[in-house]
Design a protein around this motif. Structure first.
Motif: not given
Length: 394
Positions: A68-69, A71-78, A317-323
């Motif tokens: 979720g955060v 290696q660039g996965s924060w963009q998916d969470s965003a 927070f939930y977007a990170v948790l979900s992704t």
């Protein structure tokens, strides 16, 4: 005179003085206890549950962070955050007015189906910026239109909006499936879905990222909502209506008009959430698809105390948790529904802290005064039924 009577007769000046806390520090502590402790306790309880299931909780939460955060996965969470935030802001509008709009699934899916049906042809013959604007407005209009019936029934006949919005949600989900399988069906595929938007005809990305502009739209909507709810006469009328509808009528608030307006704004924002998700991520709608964003957003709306700005970090927070949770659940050989267990635990601990907070006067409640009265009434009525001989019940 007994010892107890002598103790009660002592002057109050002999009582030990409690340390005085500044109002700002007290509010900050209360905010942390009320808002963060339920989340922390839910994560701890989720970890214990993982141990019971024979999984490594540290590895599970590490996978959430990696998915979720890092290696660039924060963009998916965003990008996951965009529809969640728009729905949360839409719910805040009605919840502040002491109105329940639980028809978010129908409003979201119906708006998604309509814009997915018209989108491919519109983006082909119209400049992209104009097509995106039109599609956002169409989705918002569809979401708002699907609230008209429950809003009218609530405003005119004071019908229970929980029942009517749920009823309209079931109908909306069905109508969306009919549209996807019928007039908006892509004739070139056998799967019941609409035509797919070309990649270069979707929402543009923020420079140097792959995060689409719908995230900025969602954050801007939260900022505007905060200003409207806290700095305008419309927001003040909503607050008065939510606190006490009878008082609102006495001070001259047009309650019916305000109920209609609150429902329309809420539905429009939920429809815009569908536009951000379809135009930014998916590019099409499929039959029987339902991400059920609204169900997972509600706890965080109350954790933020119906504040459009405070809800942003909770939704992030939930977007990170979900992704990241999808990857974590897959690695742990668990269904992705385990994330809903964490959401349920947050709700459970919110309830416990709400109960303890009332007993110990621990800061502000998650609920505004009007909603608190809605929950109190059944228990007050039950106590009166249990003790009918008391003077209060009489």
């Amino acid at each position: 005179m007994s010892a107890i009577q002598a103790r009660e007769a002592m002057p109050m000046v002999d009582e030990p003085m409690r340390p005085q806390r500044s109002r700002t520090a007290a509010r900050a502590i209360d905010l942390l206890v009320r808002s963060l402790v339920p989340v922390i306790l839910a994560l701890v309880a989720g970890g214990i549950l993982l141990v019971i299931l024979g999984r490594d909780p540290i590895q599970f939460y590490s996978d959430i962070w990696n998915g979720g955060v890092s290696q660039g996965s924060w963009q998916d969470s965003a990008m996951r955050m965009a529809p969640l935030l728009l729905i949360a802001v839409g719910l805040i509008f009605v919840f502040r007015a002491n109105i329940w709009n639980l028809g978010y699934d129908g409003q979201f899916l119906l708006a998604a189906a309509v814009l997915s049906g018209f989108g491919p042809s519109l983006v082909t013959h119209t400049p992209l910026w104009l097509a995106m604007t039109i599609l956002f407005l169409v989705a918002a209009a569809v979401g708002a239109a699907w609230t008209v019936i429950p809003a009218g029934l609530k405003a005119v006949y004071e019908t229970n909006e929980i029942i009517t919005t749920l009823m309209m949600s079931f109908i909306g989900v069905g109508v969306a499936n009919i549209l996807v399988k019928g007039p908006f069906q892509d004739p070139t595929v056998n799967i019941p879905q609409t035509k797919v938007l070309p990649i270069n005809k979707m929402l543009p990305a923020i420079p140097s990222t792959r995060v689409h502009c719908g995230v900025l739209v969602a954050i801007a909507a939260a900022l505007v909502a905060y200003y409207v709810l806290t700095r305008t006469a419309f927001g003040l009328r909503i607050q008065v209506l939510g606190a006490n509808p009878r008082a609102a009528r006495h001070v001259g608030v047009q309650v019916r008009k305000l109920i209609m307006s609150s429902f329309l704004v809420s539905g429009a924002l939920i429809g815009a959430a569908a536009a951000a998700d379809i135009l930014g991520v998916w590019g099409y709608s499929r039959a029987n698809w339902n991400p059920a964003y609204g169900d997972t957003v509600i706890p965080f709306v109350f954790l933020a105390r119906l504040n459009p700005l405070a809800v942003i970090p909770f939704i992030a927070f939930y977007a990170v948790l979900s992704t990241g949770g999808d990857l974590a659940a897959q690695n742990a050989n668990l269904p992705t529904d385990f994330l809903l267990v964490l959401v349920a635990l947050i709700l459970l601990f919110m309830t416990l802290i709400e109960f303890v907070g009332r007993r110990r006067e621990l800061g502000q409640s998650y609920l505004p005064e009007g909603l608190r009265e809605v929950f109190r009434k059944p228990f007050i009525r039950r106590r009166r039924e249990v003790a009918p001989d008391t003077p209060e019940a009489a």
